[in-house]
Write an enzyme that holds these catalytic residues in place. Structure first.
Site, short mmCIF file in Angstrom:
data_model
loop_
_atom_site.label_atom_id
_atom_site.label_comp_id
_atom_site.label_asym_id
_atom_site.label_seq_id
_atom_site.Cartn_x
_atom_site.Cartn_y
_atom_site.Cartn_z
N ILE A 151 0.90 -1.16 0.00
CA ILE A 151 0.00 0.00 0.00
C ILE A 151 0.94 1.20 0.00
O ILE A 151 1.87 1.28 0.80
CB ILE A 151 -0.96 -0.01 1.21
CG1 ILE A 151 -1.86 1.22 1.25
CG2 ILE A 151 -0.23 -0.17 2.54
CD1 ILE A 151 -3.01 1.15 2.29
N SER A 152 0.74 2.13 -0.94
CA SER A 152 1.67 3.26 -1.09
C SER A 152 1.67 4.14 0.15
O SER A 152 0.70 4.19 0.91
CB SER A 152 1.29 4.10 -2.30
OG SER A 152 1.33 3.35 -3.48
N GLN A 153 2.77 4.86 0.31
CA GLN A 153 2.91 5.84 1.39
C GLN A 153 1.85 6.95 1.19
O GLN A 153 1.67 7.42 0.06
CB GLN A 153 4.31 6.43 1.30
CG GLN A 153 4.66 7.39 2.38
CD GLN A 153 6.07 7.96 2.18
OE1 GLN A 153 6.88 7.40 1.44
NE2 GLN A 153 6.34 9.07 2.83
#
Ligand code: SAH
Length: 213
Positions: A63-65
């Site tokens: 899950i992206s930052q």
């Protein structure tokens, strides 16, 4: 599937953090303040969900930052009702951000496990993207093109030509380009053949993988 005051409090801290890092778009900040990110992750990471960091999800993906999600979304300049194509559904968090902005979201994921899991999860928590597709995002979705906006959420060794071709004139595509490290790149379609290209800072994404079949 609980969203407590404690989660909400941590989320407001996260909004402050991404704001401090330079995100100014009020609608993007509001979306981050609203979406229960901890529910998009494995429960073992729940305590860390509101740190400004990427985390592992299923199928060796991430899950992206939140800052990265906010940065890409801000560059996209989404208006309500626009057709937005996302490559790399992953956890569905970026999909939810686009839904919060009122976009008609089309999203493609090439890992079957994630595609299935995220499809039912988004439905369960009440997000309604227009269409979630299982397949290779390099090819885009020609049957639904053209799109007002395209966002690629995996690192592309090179810019997929098909995606540029599925952008409306005046449309924007935000894509991290590069192999080990990626340069965030914005394309604006000026005419059938002309694109403006602007490069931003360096980011690190899981790779955009091409299907060989
Ligand atoms: N937007 C996601 C980011 C997930 S990481 C989120 O917010 O959680 C990037 C995702 O891109 C991974 O799930 C990976 O499986 C997917 N991906 C990689 N190559 C792809 C391709 N060619 N087509 C579609 N999805 C791809």
């Amino acid at each position: 599937m609980k969203d407590t005051y404690r989660h909400q409090g941590k989320r407001q801290q996260l909004v402050k953090t991404v704001k401090k890092k330079g995100i100014t778009d009020a609608k993007v900040l509001a979306a981050i303040g609203k979406i229960p990110r901890h529910l998009f992750m494995d429960s073992s990471f729940e305590d860390h969900a509101y740190q400004d960091k990427a985390f592992p999800i299923a199928a060796d993906q991430t899950i992206s930052q939140p800052y990265t999600v906010a940065f890409q979304t801000q560059l996209l300049e989404v208006e309500k009702g626009e057709k937005v194509l996302e490559i790399g559904t992953g956890s569905g968090y970026q999909t939810a951000v686009l839904c919060e902005l009122g976009a008609k979201v089309y999203s493609i994921e090439r890992q079957r496990e994630l595609y299935k899991k995220t499809k039912s999860f988004l439905q369960n928590i009440g997000y309604r993207p227009k269409y979630l597709s299982f397949g290779d995002g390099y090819k885009g979705l020609p049957e639904y093109a053209p799109f007002d906006k395209i966002i690629v959420t995996a690192g592309a060794p090179e810019v997929p030509k098909d995606l540029l071709g599925q952008l409306k004139v005046g449309g924007r595509m935000v894509i991290p380009v590069g192999s080990d490290v990626q340069t965030m790149t914005l394309f604006i379609r000026k005419s059938a053949k002309e694109f403006d290209k602007t490069e931003f800072g360096s980011f690190r994404f899981v790779p955009l993988l091409e299907d060989k079949n």
